[in-house]
Design a protein around this motif. Structure first.
Motif, PDB file in Angstrom:
ATOM      1  N   ALA A  42      -0.599 -10.475  -7.062  1.00  0.00           N
ATOM      2  CA  ALA A  42      -1.656  -9.481  -6.849  1.00  0.00           C
ATOM      3  C   ALA A  42      -1.192  -8.128  -7.352  1.00  0.00           C
ATOM      4  CB  ALA A  42      -2.023  -9.401  -5.383  1.00  0.00           C
ATOM      5  N   SER A  43      -2.058  -7.477  -8.116  1.00  0.00           N
ATOM      6  CA  SER A  43      -1.759  -6.142  -8.640  1.00  0.00           C
ATOM      7  C   SER A  43      -2.762  -5.158  -8.062  1.00  0.00           C
ATOM      8  CB  SER A  43      -1.844  -6.126 -10.169  1.00  0.00           C
ATOM      9  OG  SER A  43      -0.904  -7.023 -10.726  1.00  0.00           O
ATOM     10  N   THR A  44      -2.267  -4.043  -7.544  1.00  0.00           N
ATOM     11  CA  THR A  44      -3.133  -3.035  -6.938  1.00  0.00           C
ATOM     12  C   THR A  44      -2.977  -1.706  -7.648  1.00  0.00           C
ATOM     13  OG1 THR A  44      -3.049  -4.089  -4.780  1.00  0.00           O
ATOM     14  CG2 THR A  44      -3.638  -1.770  -4.816  1.00  0.00           C
ATOM     15  N   VAL A  45      -4.110  -1.142  -8.075  1.00  0.00           N
ATOM     16  CA  VAL A  45      -4.112   0.189  -8.673  1.00  0.00           C
ATOM     17  C   VAL A  45      -4.321   1.201  -7.553  1.00  0.00           C
ATOM     18  CG1 VAL A  45      -5.237   1.746 -10.299  1.00  0.00           C
ATOM     19  CG2 VAL A  45      -5.013  -0.693 -10.839  1.00  0.00           C
ATOM     20  N   VAL A  46      -3.374   2.102  -7.412  1.00  0.00           N
ATOM     21  CA  VAL A  46      -3.375   3.104  -6.344  1.00  0.00           C
ATOM     22  C   VAL A  46      -3.691   4.464  -6.950  1.00  0.00           C
ATOM     23  CG1 VAL A  46      -2.029   4.104  -4.472  1.00  0.00           C
ATOM     24  CG2 VAL A  46      -1.628   1.738  -5.186  1.00  0.00           C
ATOM     25  N   SER A  47      -4.486   5.261  -6.247  1.00  0.00           N
ATOM     26  CA  SER A  47      -4.914   6.551  -6.788  1.00  0.00           C
ATOM     27  C   SER A  47      -3.784   7.574  -6.799  1.00  0.00           C
ATOM     28  CB  SER A  47      -6.082   7.106  -5.978  1.00  0.00           C
ATOM     29  OG  SER A  47      -5.633   7.567  -4.720  1.00  0.00           O
ATOM     30  N   ALA A  89       0.596  10.222 -10.011  1.00  0.00           N
ATOM     31  CA  ALA A  89      -0.242   9.568 -11.014  1.00  0.00           C
ATOM     32  C   ALA A  89      -0.753   8.264 -10.432  1.00  0.00           C
ATOM     33  CB  ALA A  89       0.552   9.295 -12.294  1.00  0.00           C
ATOM     34  N   ASP A  90      -1.848   7.747 -11.012  1.00  0.00           N
ATOM     35  CA  ASP A  90      -2.273   6.403 -10.636  1.00  0.00           C
ATOM     36  C   ASP A  90      -1.143   5.437 -10.957  1.00  0.00           C
ATOM     37  OD1 ASP A  90      -4.689   7.512 -10.016  1.00  0.00           O
ATOM     38  OD2 ASP A  90      -5.807   6.557 -11.635  1.00  0.00           O
ATOM     39  N   PHE A  91      -0.924   4.461 -10.085  1.00  0.00           N
ATOM     40  CA  PHE A  91       0.147   3.506 -10.348  1.00  0.00           C
ATOM     41  C   PHE A  91      -0.239   2.135  -9.821  1.00  0.00           C
ATOM     42  CE2 PHE A  91       0.919   5.391  -6.250  1.00  0.00           C
ATOM     43  CZ  PHE A  91       1.487   4.402  -5.460  1.00  0.00           C
ATOM     44  N   THR A  92       0.465   1.114 -10.310  1.00  0.00           N
ATOM     45  CA  THR A  92       0.179  -0.269  -9.958  1.00  0.00           C
ATOM     46  C   THR A  92       1.349  -0.871  -9.190  1.00  0.00           C
ATOM     47  OG1 THR A  92      -1.229  -0.561 -11.904  1.00  0.00           O
ATOM     48  CG2 THR A  92      -0.388  -2.548 -10.856  1.00  0.00           C
ATOM     49  N   VAL A  93       1.022  -1.535  -8.099  1.00  0.00           N
ATOM     50  CA  VAL A  93       2.019  -2.236  -7.285  1.00  0.00           C
ATOM     51  C   VAL A  93       1.749  -3.727  -7.386  1.00  0.00           C
ATOM     52  CG1 VAL A  93       2.953  -2.535  -4.971  1.00  0.00           C
ATOM     53  CG2 VAL A  93       2.218  -0.276  -5.726  1.00  0.00           C
ATOM     54  N   LEU A 147      -3.009  11.469   7.259  1.00  0.00           N
ATOM     55  CA  LEU A 147      -2.949  12.644   6.397  1.00  0.00           C
ATOM     56  C   LEU A 147      -4.102  12.711   5.413  1.00  0.00           C
ATOM     57  CD1 LEU A 147      -1.400  15.210   5.621  1.00  0.00           C
ATOM     58  CD2 LEU A 147      -0.126  13.870   3.958  1.00  0.00           C
ATOM     59  N   ILE A 148      -4.268  11.699   4.524  1.00  0.00           N
ATOM     60  CA  ILE A 148      -5.269  11.814   3.463  1.00  0.00           C
ATOM     61  C   ILE A 148      -6.621  11.231   3.840  1.00  0.00           C
ATOM     62  CG2 ILE A 148      -3.480  11.779   1.695  1.00  0.00           C
ATOM     63  CD1 ILE A 148      -4.394   8.932   0.997  1.00  0.00           C
ATOM     64  N   GLY A 149      -6.708  10.479   4.941  1.00  0.00           N
ATOM     65  CA  GLY A 149      -7.979   9.884   5.326  1.00  0.00           C
ATOM     66  C   GLY A 149      -8.337   8.696   4.440  1.00  0.00           C
ATOM     67  N   ALA A 150      -9.647   8.502   4.202  1.00  0.00           N
ATOM     68  CA  ALA A 150     -10.114   7.348   3.428  1.00  0.00           C
ATOM     69  C   ALA A 150      -9.737   7.510   1.954  1.00  0.00           C
ATOM     70  CB  ALA A 150     -11.622   7.191   3.568  1.00  0.00           C
ATOM     71  N   ASP A 151      -9.216   6.434   1.371  1.00  0.00           N
ATOM     72  CA  ASP A 151      -8.820   6.468  -0.032  1.00  0.00           C
ATOM     73  C   ASP A 151      -9.096   5.102  -0.650  1.00  0.00           C
ATOM     74  OD1 ASP A 151      -7.635   8.312  -1.980  1.00  0.00           O
ATOM     75  OD2 ASP A 151      -6.143   6.746  -2.227  1.00  0.00           O
ATOM     76  N   ALA A 164       0.811  -1.197   0.000  1.00  0.00           N
ATOM     77  CA  ALA A 164       0.000   0.000   0.000  1.00  0.00           C
ATOM     78  C   ALA A 164       0.845   1.248   0.000  1.00  0.00           C
ATOM     79  CB  ALA A 164      -0.907   0.000   1.214  1.00  0.00           C
ATOM     80  N   ALA A 165       0.321   2.412  -0.543  1.00  0.00           N
ATOM     81  CA  ALA A 165       0.974   3.690  -0.468  1.00  0.00           C
ATOM     82  C   ALA A 165      -0.068   4.701  -0.062  1.00  0.00           C
ATOM     83  CB  ALA A 165       1.603   4.071  -1.781  1.00  0.00           C
ATOM     84  N   THR A 166      -0.252   4.915   1.238  1.00  0.00           N
ATOM     85  CA  THR A 166      -1.261   5.800   1.759  1.00  0.00           C
ATOM     86  C   THR A 166      -2.547   5.559   1.007  1.00  0.00           C
ATOM     87  OG1 THR A 166       0.445   7.435   2.005  1.00  0.00           O
ATOM     88  CG2 THR A 166      -1.749   8.099   2.460  1.00  0.00           C
ATOM     89  N   GLY A 167      -3.023   4.486   0.863  1.00  0.00           N
ATOM     90  CA  GLY A 167      -4.119   4.070   0.050  1.00  0.00           C
ATOM     91  C   GLY A 167      -3.778   3.028  -0.884  1.00  0.00           C
ATOM     92  N   VAL A 168      -2.645   2.254  -0.633  1.00  0.00           N
ATOM     93  CA  VAL A 168      -2.073   1.353  -1.599  1.00  0.00           C
ATOM     94  C   VAL A 168      -2.178  -0.064  -1.080  1.00  0.00           C
ATOM     95  CG1 VAL A 168      -0.049   0.785  -2.896  1.00  0.00           C
ATOM     96  CG2 VAL A 168      -0.419   3.103  -2.189  1.00  0.00           C
ATOM     97  N   VAL A 169      -2.750  -1.052  -1.881  1.00  0.00           N
ATOM     98  CA  VAL A 169      -2.865  -2.423  -1.389  1.00  0.00           C
ATOM     99  C   VAL A 169      -2.666  -3.393  -2.536  1.00  0.00           C
ATOM    100  CG1 VAL A 169      -4.404  -4.151  -0.465  1.00  0.00           C
ATOM    101  CG2 VAL A 169      -4.400  -1.901   0.504  1.00  0.00           C
TER     102      VAL A 169
END
Length: 458
Positions: A84-89, A140-144, A53-57, A19-24
């Motif tokens: 597993a691939s996660t799209v992060v905002s 930018a949106d990114f994938t982990v 910091l950013i709250g719910a994401d 995750a990155a502050t909303g990343v899973v």
């Protein structure tokens, strides 16, 4: 429970989330009979995670693996890999970039259920390491992407089974700057936790069958289910045959398309779990809500014409828009007092109050450069020389609002605060009594300075 564990800890090995502050990114462990029998399995899920910091994401997770459709009863299964691939905002990337974070790593725990032929194994807590991932700049949106392996499992009963991912949580997450130093998203702590809520409906990664590869004597001539037994109670001519397709009173007919009470009817327009239902209370109306930040402030202002200083205290509550890098804020300055000189030698004291006009506005960029613009009336309820009142009153103050422009003095950190400085002009006074013009001449004018320190609350 119908499943034997090779090891004491867990029947399902892993669900790893990056995750990155909303990343899973999630990795769920299940069983495998061998590469030759494997079939592709995919699960897509949406979560909302509450980050510092950013709250719910929101994040979107896609889990893939090659898992067997059939698993032999009583045989230990080898491990297999899950990706597993996660799209992060981009909002998460903006928030982390704002505080100088370049990478994110940590741990994740998943709530997993393995539905076995002899019953579900629910409430399984599975912890995994989260691999370090880069945070893009510009945002930018990114994938982990993350990978993991399952343990060996053995099932002791034939039948149907499935693997469900019920929910996830992130903990011991660490954001690091370009030098590898932890960025403290929570004051005083290098790591942070983030609770996540599943916002989509699908939970099943894969369905499988446990099969018996060595069935008991199938040619037993004494089989009591011999279809030629004339006394067989399952005689198909029985008038009570529950599978009679023409029986109008058959309440268990699973194919009855007109059954209005069928809760699994996919076309039922009142289905409350319809993820596209526009009235779904979990559907956010604002996909990019502002970040709310609160600070306490202390400082002082020097009034040039009056050759004096007034202490400042109060607070500011800001709503920061990550996308634009701008904010709107409510500024509160406490009543104060100051000591000044009139005619260059007469010591004067004044009680001071501030009346804000509109909201404070400004910008903050990733480099820590902050600007702030406030408009306010300056009120002077009392002005005295040697303790003798010379003017003031409820209406005494600047005739027009003073515009105060501030910039950061050094880097401003939204997670902790920073220092601000600026200059402003104090407009002429009005309604301060018979000596209004004299008092105004010795207080109003340009070149006044202000300095303050902001410290984040909480």
């Amino acid at each position: 429970m119908g499943i034997q564990r090779k090891r004491a800890k867990g029947t399902v090995s892993a669900l790893a989330i990056t995750a990155a502050t909303g990343v899973v990114a999630a990795l769920v462990s299940v069983t495998a009979a061998g590469p030759a029998a494997a079939v592709p399995a995919t699960l897509a899920q949406d979560y909302s995670c509450v980050f510092p910091l950013i709250g719910a994401d929101p994040i979107h997770v896609t889990i893939t693996a090659d898992i067997p459709a059939e698993i032999p009863k009583g045989q230990a299964t080898p491990a297999f890999e899950i990706t597993a691939s996660t799209v992060v905002s981009s909002r998460a990337a903006q928030g982390l970039g704002l505080v100088g974070a370049k990478t994110l790593e940590g741990k994740a725990t998943a709530d997993v259920t393995v539905n076995t032929p002899s019953g579900p194994l629910s409430g399984i807590k599975v912890e995994n390491d989260v691999a370090k991932g880069n945070i893009p700049s510009p945002p930018a949106d990114f994938t982990v992407v993350a990978t993991g392996h399952a343990p060996s499992l053995t099932f002791d009963q034939v039948g149907d089974g499935s693997i469900d991912v019920d929910n996830i949580s992130l903990h011991d997450m660490i954001a690091r700057d370009a030098n590898g130093k932890p960025v403290q998203l929570v004051t005083g702590k290098d790591a942070f936790d983030a609770a996540c809520t599943l916002t989509s409906t699908e939970k099943t990664l894969h369905r499988f069958k446990v099969v018996d590869t060595n069935p008991t004597n199938p040619t037993n001539p004494t089989n009591p289910t011999n279809p030629t037994n004339p006394t067989d109670p399952t005689n198909p001519t029985s008038p009570t045959n529950p599978t009679n397709p023409t029986d109008p009173t058959n309440p268990t007919n699973p194919t009855n398309p007109t059954d209005p009470t069928n809760p699994t009817n996919p076309t039922n327009p009142t289905n409350p779990t319809n993820p596209t239902n526009p009235t779904d209370p979990t559907n956010p109306t604002n996909p990019n809500p502002p970040i709310h930040l609160s600070y306490g402030l202390t400082g002082s202002s020097v009034i040039k014409a009056a050759n004096g200083t007034a202490a400042l205290s109060g607070g500011i509550d800001a709503d920061f828009d990550l996308a634009s890098g701008s904010y709107k804020a409510d500024l509160t300055l406490d009543p104060t007092s100051g000591k000044f000189q009139i005619l260059g030698f007469l010591p004067a004291t004044a009680k001071i109050q501030f009346q804000q006009v509109g909201r404070t506005s400004g910008t903050l960029n990733a480099a820590g450069d902050l600007t702030a613009k406030s408009n306010m009336y300056v009120k002077l309820p009392q002005i005295s020389v040697f303790g003798i009142p010379l003017g003031g009153g409820a209406q005494c103050g600047t005739g027009t609002p003073a515009e105060v422009n501030l910039t950061s003095d050094g880097k401003f950190d939204p997670l902790s605060g920073g220092s601000l400085k600026g200059t402003y002009t104090l407009p002429p006074l009005k309604n301060c009594g018979a000596l209004n013009d004299i008092l105004s001449a010795f207080t109003s004018g340009p070149g006044n300075t202000i300095g303050m320190a902001l410290a984040k609350k909480g």
